[in-house]
Design a protein around this motif. Structure first.
Motif, PDB file in Angstrom:
ATOM      1  N   PRO A 107      60.941 -18.067  28.062  1.00 15.70           N
ATOM      2  CA  PRO A 107      62.276 -17.569  27.699  1.00 15.70           C
ATOM      3  C   PRO A 107      62.271 -16.040  27.633  1.00 15.70           C
ATOM      4  CG  PRO A 107      61.573 -19.313  26.206  1.00 15.70           C
ATOM      5  CD  PRO A 107      60.391 -18.946  27.057  1.00 15.70           C
ATOM      6  N   LEU A 108      63.316 -15.426  28.127  1.00 17.88           N
ATOM      7  CA  LEU A 108      63.355 -13.960  28.164  1.00 17.88           C
ATOM      8  C   LEU A 108      63.213 -13.343  26.777  1.00 17.88           C
ATOM      9  CD1 LEU A 108      66.021 -13.269  30.934  1.00 17.88           C
ATOM     10  CD2 LEU A 108      63.518 -13.246  31.113  1.00 17.88           C
ATOM     11  N   LEU A 109      63.712 -14.019  25.748  1.00 17.93           N
ATOM     12  CA  LEU A 109      63.566 -13.504  24.384  1.00 17.93           C
ATOM     13  C   LEU A 109      62.104 -13.437  23.946  1.00 17.93           C
ATOM     14  CD1 LEU A 109      66.540 -15.322  22.609  1.00 17.93           C
ATOM     15  CD2 LEU A 109      66.384 -12.896  23.258  1.00 17.93           C
ATOM     16  N   ALA A 110      61.235 -14.203  24.583  1.00 20.41           N
ATOM     17  CA  ALA A 110      59.812 -14.237  24.224  1.00 20.41           C
ATOM     18  C   ALA A 110      58.968 -13.282  25.061  1.00 20.41           C
ATOM     19  CB  ALA A 110      59.280 -15.655  24.375  1.00 20.41           C
ATOM     20  N   VAL A 111      59.575 -12.551  26.005  1.00 24.62           N
ATOM     21  CA  VAL A 111      58.808 -11.671  26.884  1.00 24.62           C
ATOM     22  C   VAL A 111      58.464 -10.381  26.136  1.00 24.62           C
ATOM     23  CG1 VAL A 111      58.784 -10.368  29.048  1.00 24.62           C
ATOM     24  CG2 VAL A 111      59.812 -12.649  28.965  1.00 24.62           C
ATOM     25  N   THR A 112      57.207 -10.316  25.720  1.00 22.47           N
ATOM     26  CA  THR A 112      56.642  -9.137  25.065  1.00 22.47           C
ATOM     27  C   THR A 112      55.321  -8.822  25.740  1.00 22.47           C
ATOM     28  OG1 THR A 112      55.388 -10.454  23.472  1.00 22.47           O
ATOM     29  CG2 THR A 112      57.648  -9.808  22.816  1.00 22.47           C
TER      30      THR A 112
END
Length: 164
Positions: A107-112
């Motif tokens: 998920p893009l929110l999890a891309v770190t």
């Protein structure tokens, strides 16, 4: 359902991924905004080419693992399917011709930076740890022919150096 990301968010993620790959000292090509082809080095599988592609809702992770097995396809696919129960972020999958990949969606929110490091570490580990057993299952006859050919070469070279 959420709307696809906008250009500003796509550019922000592009910078996060690019900076992370630089910090990890990985070889990669920045193909387009949000699209990276990363080279992961290994011991058994020497190179695993891995795509990281920002999509509308997820980061696609896709790495080529090996060609379709020449023999024992069911055994090879079964071995890798059994590995999927223990993987994080990516899993073994096949395409329409039977070639094998490691694939996943983040998920893009999890891309770190930490998650990119973790996912690429998983891809590299799974590819390297499973390559030799998968090749042995799917290409046993070719491996035996190669061993026999090498043994014959060694024997021929040994007999050529002995005085007649």
């Amino acid at each position: 359902m959420t709307a696809p990301i906008d250009a500003a968010e796509r550019n922000r993620l592009d910078v996060v991924i690019d900076d992370t790959l630089k910090d990890l000292c990985l070889a990669y090509d920045h193909v387009d905004t949000g699209s990276f082809l990363v080279t992961l080095e290994g011991e058994h599988k020497l190179r695993t080419m891995t795509w990281l592609v920002v999509q509308d809702h997820t980061l696609l992770v896709e790495a080529f693992f090996m060609r379709a097995p020449a023999e024992n396809a069911a055994g090879t696919y079964g071995f890798l399917l059994g590995r999927n129960a223990k993987t994080y972020g990516v899993h073994f999958s096949i395409d329409r011709v039977g070639d094998i990949f490691l694939t996943g969606q983040v998920p893009l929110l999890a891309v770190t930076a930490e998650e990119i490091d973790r996912i690429l570490g998983c891809v590299g580990s799974y590819a390297d740890e499973n390559f030799d057993p998968a090749i042995a299952l799917g290409f046993a006859s070719a491996i035996e022919r190669e061993k026999a050919w090498r043994a014959k070469l060694a024997a021929d070279a040994g007999s050529a150096t002995k005085p007649g």
